[in-house]
Motif scaffolding. Sequence first.
Motif, mmCIF file in Angstrom:
data_model
loop_
_atom_site.group_PDB
_atom_site.id
_atom_site.type_symbol
_atom_site.label_atom_id
_atom_site.label_comp_id
_atom_site.label_asym_id
_atom_site.label_seq_id
_atom_site.Cartn_x
_atom_site.Cartn_y
_atom_site.Cartn_z
ATOM 1 N N ASN A 1 -5.977 12.235 12.361
ATOM 2 C CA ASN A 1 -6.612 11.187 13.152
ATOM 3 C C ASN A 1 -6.195 9.832 12.582
ATOM 4 N N GLU A 2 -7.130 9.058 12.009
ATOM 5 C CA GLU A 2 -6.772 7.764 11.435
ATOM 6 C C GLU A 2 -6.794 7.784 9.907
ATOM 7 N N ASP A 3 -7.020 8.960 9.319
ATOM 8 C CA ASP A 3 -7.041 9.074 7.855
ATOM 9 C C ASP A 3 -5.622 9.265 7.328
ATOM 10 N N LEU A 4 -5.153 8.286 6.576
ATOM 11 C CA LEU A 4 -3.779 8.291 6.057
ATOM 12 C C LEU A 4 -3.805 8.312 4.535
ATOM 13 N N PHE A 5 -3.023 9.245 3.959
ATOM 14 C CA PHE A 5 -2.883 9.295 2.502
ATOM 15 C C PHE A 5 -1.404 9.245 2.166
ATOM 16 N N MET A 6 -1.022 8.248 1.350
ATOM 17 C CA MET A 6 0.381 8.065 0.969
ATOM 18 C C MET A 6 0.508 8.173 -0.543
ATOM 19 N N ARG A 7 1.453 8.983 -1.000
ATOM 20 C CA ARG A 7 1.713 9.121 -2.430
ATOM 21 C C ARG A 7 3.197 8.851 -2.693
ATOM 22 N N PHE A 8 3.461 8.025 -3.713
ATOM 23 C CA PHE A 8 4.836 7.692 -4.063
ATOM 24 C C PHE A 8 5.255 8.440 -5.314
ATOM 25 N N TRP A 9 6.470 8.990 -5.288
ATOM 26 C CA TRP A 9 6.959 9.808 -6.391
ATOM 27 C C TRP A 9 7.423 8.959 -7.565
ATOM 28 N N SER A 10 7.825 7.735 -7.302
ATOM 29 C CA SER A 10 8.274 6.841 -8.372
ATOM 30 C C SER A 10 7.626 5.481 -8.171
ATOM 31 N N THR A 11 7.069 4.908 -9.216
ATOM 32 C CA THR A 11 6.380 3.623 -9.097
ATOM 33 C C THR A 11 7.105 2.504 -9.834
ATOM 34 N N THR A 12 8.372 2.709 -10.114
ATOM 35 C CA THR A 12 9.146 1.686 -10.811
ATOM 36 C C THR A 12 9.204 0.410 -9.968
ATOM 37 N N ASN A 13 8.929 -0.727 -10.584
ATOM 38 C CA ASN A 13 9.019 -2.050 -9.966
ATOM 39 C C ASN A 13 7.976 -2.320 -8.878
ATOM 40 N N HIS A 14 6.990 -1.462 -8.727
ATOM 41 C CA HIS A 14 5.885 -1.793 -7.830
ATOM 42 C C HIS A 14 4.662 -0.989 -8.259
ATOM 43 N N GLU B 1 0.925 3.762 -6.587
ATOM 44 C CA GLU B 1 1.069 5.191 -6.854
ATOM 45 C C GLU B 1 0.645 5.988 -5.629
ATOM 46 N N TYR B 2 -0.528 5.677 -5.117
ATOM 47 C CA TYR B 2 -0.975 6.315 -3.880
ATOM 48 C C TYR B 2 -1.968 5.418 -3.168
ATOM 49 N N ILE B 3 -2.071 5.602 -1.861
ATOM 50 C CA ILE B 3 -2.976 4.818 -1.021
ATOM 51 C C ILE B 3 -3.789 5.776 -0.168
ATOM 52 N N ASP B 4 -5.088 5.618 -0.188
ATOM 53 C CA ASP B 4 -6.006 6.393 0.654
ATOM 54 C C ASP B 4 -6.633 5.408 1.626
ATOM 55 N N ALA B 5 -6.329 5.530 2.915
ATOM 56 C CA ALA B 5 -6.691 4.453 3.832
ATOM 57 C C ALA B 5 -6.953 4.951 5.249
ATOM 58 N N GLN B 6 -7.403 4.030 6.069
ATOM 59 C CA GLN B 6 -7.509 4.207 7.509
ATOM 60 C C GLN B 6 -6.308 3.514 8.150
ATOM 61 N N PHE B 7 -5.721 4.168 9.156
ATOM 62 C CA PHE B 7 -4.546 3.620 9.821
ATOM 63 C C PHE B 7 -4.901 3.426 11.289
ATOM 64 N N LYS B 8 -5.077 2.188 11.699
ATOM 65 C CA LYS B 8 -5.533 1.877 13.053
ATOM 66 C C LYS B 8 -4.395 1.297 13.885
ATOM 67 N N ASP B 9 -4.249 1.867 15.087
ATOM 68 C CA ASP B 9 -3.268 1.381 16.076
ATOM 69 C C ASP B 9 -1.841 1.362 15.536
ATOM 70 N N TYR B 10 -1.556 2.209 14.551
ATOM 71 C CA TYR B 10 -0.223 2.259 13.940
ATOM 72 C C TYR B 10 0.202 0.884 13.435
ATOM 73 N N THR B 11 -0.777 0.076 13.045
ATOM 74 C CA THR B 11 -0.497 -1.306 12.635
ATOM 75 C C THR B 11 -1.225 -1.683 11.353
ATOM 76 N N PHE B 12 -2.504 -1.356 11.247
ATOM 77 C CA PHE B 12 -3.313 -1.832 10.133
ATOM 78 C C PHE B 12 -3.683 -0.675 9.193
ATOM 79 N N ILE B 13 -3.295 -0.821 7.918
ATOM 80 C CA ILE B 13 -3.625 0.150 6.870
ATOM 81 C C ILE B 13 -4.663 -0.499 5.961
ATOM 82 N N THR B 14 -5.863 0.082 5.949
ATOM 83 C CA THR B 14 -6.964 -0.488 5.171
ATOM 84 C C THR B 14 -7.598 0.602 4.320
ATOM 85 N N GLY B 15 -7.614 0.399 2.988
ATOM 86 C CA GLY B 15 -8.194 1.424 2.127
ATOM 87 C C GLY B 15 -8.123 1.033 0.669
ATOM 88 N N THR B 16 -7.861 2.015 -0.184
ATOM 89 C CA THR B 16 -7.810 1.761 -1.627
ATOM 90 C C THR B 16 -6.461 2.184 -2.199
#
Length: 303
Positions: A245-258, A261-276
């Motif tokens: 649905n609108e629950d999006l979880f993103m995990r990055f395998w490498s965090t060099t230069n940024h 590490e991971y984002i747990d968020a709501q993704f609305k209208d394929y435009t706005f990512i809001t979370g932690t």
Amino acid sequence: MTNITLKKVITFAKYLAIILLSIDMIVLAIPKLLQMQFRMSHYRAFVPLAELPKPELMMSFFGRSYAYNIFIGLTELAVGVLIVFKRTRLLGLLISLGVCLNVFIINFEFDMVYEVKRHITMTLVLTIALLFEYRKDLYKFFIELGGKLSGEAFSVKNTIWKKLRIGYVILFPVAYFIFSFVVISSFDYNLIGSYEIKNTEIENKTIEFKKGTLGSTPMLFFEKNNILVLSVNDSIHYGSYTIENEDLFMRFWSTTNHPIEYIDAQFKDYTFITGTLNDSIPIQMEIKRLPVEKDYLNGMYVD
């Protein structure tokens, strides 16, 4: 082994080769009709032309023309049907020879090692082996008769085998088309694609990402099979994502230069990512899907 037994073995091998070649051609054809074969990852489309590996260069080239895919797909589908019937088998095999030789040369020159082996060991060899039976007829027609038509039409008996062949050439392509369409439908192509990162706030502070390795702006790519690519600050970072649905979880395998590490968020209208971010840090991102003019892949399968 008696002559009768040997004849039966050869006949069985012949019809096995026919059905294998037919299946292979139909399986190659249907994905082209659904634009499934010559596809590449969205983020790879932003790699400079000179840096693209040969296989992806080939796929990006052929993938730009749906009409070409339709033409090749229908040609392969026709081969898969024509070779099943004795009356049209030779025609189908001659078309198959041209198609297979063309594919073989393309795959060889573009370093498609797996496909080269496949077309050597199966499709091309099966075609040549089946054409061997017609060697005398082909020599007579093309050399002795100079292409002049001669001979009688094949007589076709109304047997169970005829009915099975007709059932096969109707049911198998339709069934494989449905299967391929179901595979396509399992992906959310409104989500999958290339996005420009417009704004990012972490802990209510605006973060200015610079352009990454790919594209002319900060980019985020959602690929098939839950692959995620972030291109910012002259770097590229790979990861994975899950969405329900609108629950999006993103995990990055490498965090060099940024710092992500991971984002747990709501993704609305394929435009706005809001979370932690990283479990506790507030984050907001605004992304914008690139128009087809900037990424033709974004237009595939999307109404």
